[in-house]
Enzyme design. Sequence first.
Site, PDB file in Angstrom:
ATOM      1  N   CYS A   1       0.859  -1.186   0.000  1.00  0.00           N
ATOM      2  CA  CYS A   1       0.000   0.000   0.000  1.00  0.00           C
ATOM      3  C   CYS A   1       0.901   1.243   0.000  1.00  0.00           C
ATOM      4  O   CYS A   1       1.731   1.401  -0.897  1.00  0.00           O
ATOM      5  CB  CYS A   1      -0.941  -0.085   1.191  1.00  0.00           C
ATOM      6  SG  CYS A   1      -2.154   1.242   1.362  1.00  0.00           S
TER       7      CYS A   1
ATOM      8  N   ASP B   1      -8.543  -3.526  -8.122  1.00  0.00           N
ATOM      9  CA  ASP B   1      -8.182  -2.503  -7.144  1.00  0.00           C
ATOM     10  C   ASP B   1      -8.756  -1.162  -7.593  1.00  0.00           C
ATOM     11  O   ASP B   1      -8.260  -0.549  -8.550  1.00  0.00           O
ATOM     12  CB  ASP B   1      -6.663  -2.427  -7.040  1.00  0.00           C
ATOM     13  CG  ASP B   1      -6.186  -1.539  -5.904  1.00  0.00           C
ATOM     14  OD1 ASP B   1      -6.954  -0.677  -5.456  1.00  0.00           O
ATOM     15  OD2 ASP B   1      -5.026  -1.718  -5.473  1.00  0.00           O
TER      16      ASP B   1
ATOM     17  N   HIS C   1      -7.376  -4.449  -3.888  1.00  0.00           N
ATOM     18  CA  HIS C   1      -6.324  -3.848  -3.084  1.00  0.00           C
ATOM     19  C   HIS C   1      -6.112  -4.679  -1.820  1.00  0.00           C
ATOM     20  O   HIS C   1      -7.024  -5.310  -1.312  1.00  0.00           O
ATOM     21  CB  HIS C   1      -6.727  -2.416  -2.706  1.00  0.00           C
ATOM     22  CG  HIS C   1      -5.616  -1.602  -2.153  1.00  0.00           C
ATOM     23  ND1 HIS C   1      -4.594  -1.113  -2.935  1.00  0.00           N
ATOM     24  CD2 HIS C   1      -5.344  -1.188  -0.887  1.00  0.00           C
ATOM     25  CE1 HIS C   1      -3.754  -0.428  -2.186  1.00  0.00           C
ATOM     26  NE2 HIS C   1      -4.184  -0.462  -0.932  1.00  0.00           N
TER      27      HIS C   1
END
Length: 219
Positions: free
Chosen positions: A116, A161, A188
């Site tokens: 991330c 995502d 994600h």
Amino acid sequence: MSNWIELPSSVGTVSAWQALPGGQARGGLVVIQEIFGVNTHVRHVAEQYAAQGYAVLAPAFFDLLEPGLDLPYDADGTARGKALVDELGVDRAVAVVEAAAQQLAQYGKVGTVGYCWGGTIAMLAAQRLGLPSACYYGARNVPFLDTPFKAPAIFHFGDQDTSIPPAAVAAHREKQPALPVYVYPAGHAFNREVGPHYHAPSAELARERTLAFFSENLR
């Protein structure tokens, strides 16, 4: 062996989760957190890499702002985490990675793996610090893609995502054609083993590729 240590850096001292292999280390890895802190999941990731023979540090970057943070995986935690990484900035984050890499250099060559927000910081570590890096779903990568890389990097993305559109993934291939970009049938945070986003087949394949990358580049 796993425990918290204090990690001095040029921008201040932070805690770091240290996970060491049972035998001789095959190199060092800096595990770079998501926006939620060095929580149980991140510590588990560190221990997984230690089980593969790497000496690992997972710095608690938020200690520079508010020590001991462990944010929940909800809307409030996400908003707070995003605000904190904006306040922290990438330069201070890279300085902490550099300190962790210096600490790990006693074990051999050092790389980074980030998730991330940490995926973007891992990419910057390859560009600025010359550390081979595996970058998982870094949503903030695109503005930095024109910067030359001093070390190899690989990228992992999920094709579902919503925070990273296909054009952003394509930009990696266009601007850095020599670097591998892998896309998985997932969303994600597909590597996060807690919560609804985990996609085991994608996480396992990405991890195999990441381990192969480090086996090649940390020799």
